[in-house]
Write a protein that holds these residues in place. Structure first.
Motif, mmCIF file in Angstrom:
data_model
loop_
_atom_site.group_PDB
_atom_site.id
_atom_site.type_symbol
_atom_site.label_atom_id
_atom_site.label_comp_id
_atom_site.label_asym_id
_atom_site.label_seq_id
_atom_site.Cartn_x
_atom_site.Cartn_y
_atom_site.Cartn_z
ATOM 1 N N VAL A 141 0.840 -1.202 0.000
ATOM 2 C CA VAL A 141 0.000 0.000 0.000
ATOM 3 C C VAL A 141 0.874 1.250 0.000
ATOM 4 C CG1 VAL A 141 -1.657 1.337 1.349
ATOM 5 C CG2 VAL A 141 -1.972 -1.120 1.084
ATOM 6 N N ARG A 142 1.926 1.219 0.781
ATOM 7 C CA ARG A 142 2.844 2.365 0.832
ATOM 8 C C ARG A 142 3.542 2.565 -0.512
ATOM 9 N NH1 ARG A 142 6.885 1.171 5.122
ATOM 10 N NH2 ARG A 142 4.939 0.967 6.328
ATOM 11 N N ASN A 150 4.014 5.691 -5.505
ATOM 12 C CA ASN A 150 4.052 5.650 -6.969
ATOM 13 C C ASN A 150 2.661 5.890 -7.552
ATOM 14 O OD1 ASN A 150 6.962 4.434 -7.722
ATOM 15 N ND2 ASN A 150 6.207 3.422 -5.887
ATOM 16 N N LEU A 151 1.901 6.745 -6.860
ATOM 17 C CA LEU A 151 0.513 6.970 -7.253
ATOM 18 C C LEU A 151 0.411 7.537 -8.661
ATOM 19 C CD1 LEU A 151 -2.436 6.910 -6.381
ATOM 20 C CD2 LEU A 151 -2.153 9.209 -5.444
ATOM 21 N N LEU A 192 2.534 7.220 -11.117
ATOM 22 C CA LEU A 192 2.915 6.203 -12.094
ATOM 23 C C LEU A 192 1.774 5.214 -12.317
ATOM 24 C CD1 LEU A 192 4.970 4.748 -13.873
ATOM 25 C CD2 LEU A 192 5.802 3.570 -11.822
ATOM 26 N N VAL A 193 1.179 4.729 -11.225
ATOM 27 C CA VAL A 193 0.076 3.772 -11.339
ATOM 28 C C VAL A 193 -1.122 4.418 -12.029
ATOM 29 C CG1 VAL A 193 -1.538 2.343 -10.038
ATOM 30 C CG2 VAL A 193 0.849 2.490 -9.307
ATOM 31 N N ALA A 194 -1.440 5.664 -11.630
ATOM 32 C CA ALA A 194 -2.569 6.367 -12.246
ATOM 33 C C ALA A 194 -2.302 6.635 -13.725
ATOM 34 C CB ALA A 194 -2.829 7.681 -11.512
ATOM 35 N N GLY A 195 -1.056 6.961 -14.063
ATOM 36 C CA GLY A 195 -0.712 7.199 -15.464
ATOM 37 C C GLY A 195 -0.858 5.953 -16.317
ATOM 38 N N LEU A 196 -0.400 4.825 -15.786
ATOM 39 C CA LEU A 196 -0.539 3.575 -16.528
ATOM 40 C C LEU A 196 -2.010 3.195 -16.701
ATOM 41 C CD1 LEU A 196 2.345 1.461 -14.915
ATOM 42 C CD2 LEU A 196 2.302 2.501 -17.183
ATOM 43 N N ALA A 197 -2.796 3.350 -15.634
ATOM 44 C CA ALA A 197 -4.221 3.034 -15.722
ATOM 45 C C ALA A 197 -4.932 3.962 -16.707
ATOM 46 C CB ALA A 197 -4.863 3.131 -14.342
ATOM 47 N N PHE A 198 -4.609 5.261 -16.638
ATOM 48 C CA PHE A 198 -5.230 6.219 -17.555
ATOM 49 C C PHE A 198 -4.811 5.938 -19.000
ATOM 50 C CE2 PHE A 198 -5.236 10.338 -19.769
ATOM 51 C CZ PHE A 198 -6.569 10.665 -19.626
ATOM 52 N N GLY A 199 -3.540 5.586 -19.203
ATOM 53 C CA GLY A 199 -3.077 5.249 -20.548
ATOM 54 C C GLY A 199 -3.794 4.037 -21.117
#
Length: 237
Positions: free
Chosen positions: A181-182, A187-188, A190-197
């Motif tokens: 979780v930490r 890396n919020l 990065l994760v959000a960017g990959l999901a949005f992409g």
């Protein structure tokens, strides 16, 4: 109380990583095969099915993200339950065992909340009545890695009997749930960017599929109108 059939099926599926990868692979293959076949053969029915499947997958992903954000507490409880079940089945499935070892070595963690969670496994259960040689131990993936050339797979033996301030010199005492979780929070973007992409890519592919459907329908209608004009201009003698 016994879990319901769907919940038990989900638990067994998530406890076996190979089944998850197989299910995702089959789903991706089926969806892309329908789209490719429809595009190659100009079959609008297959293209419409491909577009609808993409739309359903897109909606499910958005709904899952929203529900996960709104019910983050329930998600954490479910994650704790699933990780506990995975620890209990550690020796029952080689794929699951390798996955847990990878996570513990990658994030330098041990167990769900602490290294003593390994007592949930019958082999590592820290009770005097446990005849296992691994009683009160933790897997080697929990161990603090030093500069030794040879891997000591027995480095975690007896560590559950130690106090945290003593055990931390031998094994990682922090749980993997908090560590992951930490990592996700740090890396919020990065994760959000990959999901949005991924979502943007799905929207682009869906738009191209719809555009191709309209182009095929336009060509078919144009051919039909051309044939009708020819039949009117050249009446049968």
């Amino acid at each position: 109380m016994r879990p319901s059939a769907p919940e038990g099926a989900v638990d067994s599926l998530l406890a076996d990583p190979s089944l998850v990868l197989l299910a995702v692979g089959v789903l991706v293959f089926c969806v892309t095969f329908v789209g490719c076949l429809g595009a190659l053969r100009d079959v609008t029915l297959l293209l419409k099915a491909f577009a609808w499947l993409l739309l359903v997958i897109f909606v499910l992903q958005v709904v899952a993200a929203v529900l996960g954000f709104l019910f983050s507490g329930m998600v954490m409880e479910k994650a704790t339950l699933l990780m506990g079940q995975a620890i209990a089945r550690y020796r029952d499935n080689l794929d699951l065992q390798n996955l847990i070892d990878y996570i513990q070595k990658k994030f330098e963690c041990c167990g769900v909340h602490s290294y003593k969670d390994w007592s949930q496994n019958v082999y590592f259960d820290c009770q005097e009545s446990n005849p296992s040689l691994e009683s009160c131990a933790v897997p080697f993936s929990c161990c603090v890695r030093g500069k030794e050339a040879m891997l000591n797979t027995m480095c975690g033996y007896g560590t559950q009997k130690l106090k945290p301030w003593k055990a931390e010199f031998l094994v990682h005492t922090e749980g993997c749930l908090e560590k992951t979780v930490r990592w996700g929070r740090s890396n919020l973007f990065l994760v959000a960017g990959l999901a949005f992409g991924l979502l943007v890519l799905e929207v682009v592919v869906f738009s191209l599929a719809v555009l191709l459907i309209y182009q095929i329908d336009f060509i078919i209608e144009k051919r039909k109108s051309t044939r009708r004009r020819r039949s009117k201009s050249c009446p049968a003698k």
